[in-house]
Design an enzyme around this catalytic site. Structure first.
Site, mmCIF file in Angstrom:
data_model
loop_
_atom_site.group_PDB
_atom_site.id
_atom_site.type_symbol
_atom_site.label_atom_id
_atom_site.label_comp_id
_atom_site.label_asym_id
_atom_site.label_seq_id
_atom_site.Cartn_x
_atom_site.Cartn_y
_atom_site.Cartn_z
ATOM 1 N N SER A 43 -36.784 52.394 -8.789
ATOM 2 C CA SER A 43 -36.695 52.546 -7.355
ATOM 3 C C SER A 43 -35.343 54.031 -7.371
ATOM 4 O O SER A 43 -34.851 54.030 -8.449
ATOM 5 C CB SER A 43 -36.077 51.651 -6.615
ATOM 6 O OG SER A 43 -35.142 51.782 -5.604
ATOM 7 N N TYR A 72 -29.984 44.630 -7.169
ATOM 8 C CA TYR A 72 -30.987 45.372 -7.134
ATOM 9 C C TYR A 72 -30.963 46.560 -7.896
ATOM 10 O O TYR A 72 -31.904 46.859 -8.902
ATOM 11 C CB TYR A 72 -31.477 45.630 -5.610
ATOM 12 C CG TYR A 72 -32.761 46.365 -5.637
ATOM 13 C CD1 TYR A 72 -34.055 45.291 -6.070
ATOM 14 C CD2 TYR A 72 -32.942 47.467 -4.957
ATOM 15 C CE1 TYR A 72 -35.161 46.197 -5.784
ATOM 16 C CE2 TYR A 72 -34.224 48.172 -4.904
ATOM 17 C CZ TYR A 72 -35.376 47.643 -5.313
ATOM 18 O OH TYR A 72 -36.510 47.930 -5.143
#
Ligand SMILES: NC(=O)c1ccc[n+]([C@@H]2O[C@H](COP(=O)([O-])OP(=O)(O)OC[C@H]3O[C@@H](n4cnc5c(N)ncnc54)[C@H](OP(=O)(O)O)[C@@H]3O)[C@@H](O)[C@H]2O)c1
Length: 239
Positions: free
Chosen positions: A142, A155
């Protein structure tokens, strides 16, 4: 160009979101697809959609963060497919919260799912690709794996780790004719981004859609085998 028809692919988190769009794009190319996730109803529904394209589509329901479940289910999926050519390591979870506020259990679960889950699945699939001396692995990181932001510590830690693991693997297995691709997409409309409040369902013109992500994967796979998309970022043109 690399011909994709009749290849066999395994997509983790293929029941919805980016993984489902990828599974549909694969089926349209004539690729047989095995999808995984935890929710059996969602998996069954997606498999029914995939079969409409005339390919073999199967599923297994298990938690990628549990190594024993991964071992058992990946073996049986590859047995059922008859072979494996492409692995898309897509299953993942996200939650935002400051380092201090987020519970230890949730922080750990994000790492266990996004990092250990990807490692477990790859460890089970890799020997099959090495034995064939050919294969493709696509690992989904990501933009949060390139930059940390306030409230993304868990994350971002997981997605930074994905990049490190993926780049190391790429260097290990190039000699085996295995292409390893690390993807770092920006926000794409899915359950995940909508639940996090960073995308909405009614902004199709400006927000990336799962189909855009799937197109990127297909174009990377179609490159002649001498060429490898090692890293790719996907951004919205005009957010
Ligand atoms: N959407 C974005 O904006 C965006 C941007 C960059 C990167 N990504 C990454 O892209 C990937 C897919 O995201 P998405 O937006 O499609 O998310 P999503 O809509 O929430 O779908 C996640 C998928 O992963 C599966 N999954 C989650 N935890 C699992 C577990 N422990 N074991 C097995 N399967 C599990 C889910 O199935 P079950 O719930 O049934 O288990 C589902 O199929 C993730 O790795 C995410 O971090 C997303």
């Amino acid at each position: 160009m690399t011909e994709l028809k009749n290849k066999k692919a395994l997509i983790t988190g293929g029941s919805r979101g980016l993984g489902k769009a990828t599974a549909i794009a694969f089926a349209k190319e004539g690729i047989d697809v095995a999808i995984t996730g935890r929710n059996e109803e969602a998996l069954k529904a997606t498999v029914a959609e995939l079969k409409k394209f005339g390919v073999n589509a199967i599923y297994a329901s298990f938690d990628v963060s549990n190594y024993e479940e991964v071992q058992k289910n990946i073996t049986s999926l590859i047995d059922s497919l008859g072979a494996i050519d492409i692995l898309v390591n897509n299953a993942g979870i996200a939650a935002f919260g400051t380092l201090n506020d987020m519970e230890v259990a949730q922080w750990s679960q994000i790492i266990q799912t996004n990092v250990m889950g990807m490692y477990y699945v790859t460890k089970e699939v890799l020997p099959h690709l090495i034995a064939k001396n050919e294969g493709d692995i696509i690992n989904v990181s990501s933009t949060a794996g390139l930059n940390g932001n306030a409230s993304t510590s868990a994350y971002s830690a997981s997605k930074f780790a994905v990049i490190g693991m993926s780049q190391s693997l790429m260097k290990e297995v190039r000699k085996n004719n295995i292409r390893v691709c690390t993807l770092t997409p920006s926000t794409i409309a899915s359950d995940m981004s909508i639940e996090l409040g960073i995308a909405s369902k009614d902004s199709e013109d400006s927000v990336l859609q799962p189909e855009d992500f799937a197109e990127l994967i297909i174009s990377g796979l179609k490159l002649p085998r001498r060429a490898m998309m090692a890293n790719a970022s996907l951004w919205s043109t005009n957010p």
